[in-house]
Scaffold this motif. Structure first.
Motif, PDB file in Angstrom:
ATOM      1  N   THR A  20      -4.142   7.165   3.904  1.00 35.09           N
ATOM      2  CA  THR A  20      -3.468   6.515   4.767  1.00 35.09           C
ATOM      3  C   THR A  20      -4.505   5.619   5.723  1.00 35.09           C
ATOM      4  O   THR A  20      -4.199   4.478   6.067  1.00 35.09           O
ATOM      5  N   GLY A  54       4.580  16.949   2.301  1.00 30.72           N
ATOM      6  CA  GLY A  54       4.658  15.705   3.082  1.00 30.72           C
ATOM      7  C   GLY A  54       5.923  14.950   2.625  1.00 30.72           C
ATOM      8  O   GLY A  54       6.684  14.303   3.590  1.00 30.72           O
ATOM      9  N   PHE A  55       6.218  14.705   1.507  1.00 35.46           N
ATOM     10  CA  PHE A  55       7.279  13.641   1.016  1.00 35.46           C
ATOM     11  C   PHE A  55       8.891  14.541   1.544  1.00 35.46           C
ATOM     12  O   PHE A  55       9.714  13.691   2.085  1.00 35.46           O
ATOM     13  N   GLY A  57       9.153  16.252   3.870  1.00 37.52           N
ATOM     14  CA  GLY A  57       9.194  16.213   5.389  1.00 37.52           C
ATOM     15  C   GLY A  57       9.628  14.709   6.039  1.00 37.52           C
ATOM     16  O   GLY A  57      10.101  14.711   6.890  1.00 37.52           O
ATOM     17  N   TYR A  58       9.396  13.905   5.175  1.00 33.85           N
ATOM     18  CA  TYR A  58       9.782  12.537   5.368  1.00 33.85           C
ATOM     19  C   TYR A  58      10.981  11.826   4.859  1.00 33.85           C
ATOM     20  O   TYR A  58      11.890  11.425   5.505  1.00 33.85           O
ATOM     21  N   TRP A  59      11.101  12.100   3.507  1.00 35.31           N
ATOM     22  CA  TRP A  59      12.063  11.185   2.572  1.00 35.31           C
ATOM     23  C   TRP A  59      13.662  11.699   3.042  1.00 35.31           C
ATOM     24  O   TRP A  59      14.491  10.870   3.191  1.00 35.31           O
ATOM     25  N   THR A  61      15.254  12.492   5.699  1.00 36.30           N
ATOM     26  CA  THR A  61      15.660  12.101   6.749  1.00 36.30           C
ATOM     27  C   THR A  61      15.083  10.799   7.190  1.00 36.30           C
ATOM     28  O   THR A  61      15.606  10.250   8.485  1.00 36.30           O
ATOM     29  N   ALA A  62      14.438  10.053   6.437  1.00 35.13           N
ATOM     30  CA  ALA A  62      13.833   8.772   6.796  1.00 35.13           C
ATOM     31  C   ALA A  62      15.193   7.730   6.661  1.00 35.13           C
ATOM     32  O   ALA A  62      16.046   7.938   5.947  1.00 35.13           O
ATOM     33  N   THR A  65      15.043   2.858   4.654  1.00 34.49           N
ATOM     34  CA  THR A  65      14.254   2.881   3.572  1.00 34.49           C
ATOM     35  C   THR A  65      14.937   2.431   2.150  1.00 34.49           C
ATOM     36  O   THR A  65      14.443   2.359   1.075  1.00 34.49           O
ATOM     37  N   GLY A  69      14.366   4.801  -0.655  1.00 37.82           N
ATOM     38  CA  GLY A  69      14.418   6.133  -0.243  1.00 37.82           C
ATOM     39  C   GLY A  69      15.505   6.789  -0.841  1.00 37.82           C
ATOM     40  O   GLY A  69      15.439   7.952  -1.072  1.00 37.82           O
ATOM     41  N   TRP A  89      14.227  20.493  -0.911  1.00 38.22           N
ATOM     42  CA  TRP A  89      14.403  18.902  -0.730  1.00 38.22           C
ATOM     43  C   TRP A  89      15.342  18.872  -2.236  1.00 38.22           C
ATOM     44  O   TRP A  89      15.406  19.525  -3.127  1.00 38.22           O
TER      45      TRP A  89
END
Length: 181
Positions: A20, A54-55, A57-59, A61-62, A65, A69, A89
């Motif tokens: 990143t 990481g994914f 924790g993000y995807w 609730t993103a 997208t 998404g 997930w």
């Protein structure tokens, strides 16, 4: 038989760790298009623990997208980890034992290709054991001098099958993988 495709972001000097910060300033619509095509042509994701966490924790609730998404959340996800006890997930499955055998079974199933995003230790495991069929490297015009690298001392029997230069200076190199040199 499904292909197992490993995709990695690397610097010009081969560092793959924590992309990143060094990716900043190198985004381009062409890279986005490649990543979209890659995801939508795949039938499953294979992830290591850290990338999965990481994914996950993000995807889920993103927002905003779109189809990308939605695809990330719908695809079957296979997570290789000896430390996770469960995966929450949507459509995730844990692989804890007989990793080579389980991945070989996944590859033998019907369906789209299996895509590995990041997951450095898993990518190294797959390359070392000849389980990966294709390696896509997105090489960023950045030199860090130190950090975790994708390749060790041994060659991976790479054969360049495609390449593309993006307007941001990033180069995509796609290799078919053969026997170790």
């Amino acid at each position: 038989m499904r292909k197992l495709i490993v995709t990695e972001f690397v610097t010009l000097d081969g560092v793959m760790e924590e992309p990143t910060p060094w990716q900043a300033g190198h985004a381009s619509p062409e890279i986005g298009l490649f990543k979209r095509e890659e995801l939508f042509s795949s039938g499953a994701l294979l992830l290591g623990r850290m990338t999965y966490e990481g994914f996950a924790g993000y995807w889920p609730t993103a927002t905003d997208t779109g189809e990308f998404g939605e695809r990330m959340n719908i695809l079957p996800k296979y997570v290789v980890s000896s430390t996770l006890q469960a995966v929450a997930w949507n459509n995730s499955h844990l692989i804890r034992e007989n990793i080579t055998g389980e991945i070989t079974k996944l590859k033998a199933q019907e369906g789209g290709d299996i895509l590995v995003y990041g997951s450095g230790e898993l990518a190294q495991f797959l390359l070392e054991r000849g389980l990966a069929d294709q390696l896509n490297l997105l090489v960023y015009p950045v030199v860090l001098g130190s950090g975790k690298r994708l390749f060790g001392a041994e060659g991976a029997g790479l054969k360049l099958v495609d390449s593309q230069t993006y307007s941001s200076g990033v180069v995509r190199l796609s290799y078919a993988l053969g026997a170790k040199a």
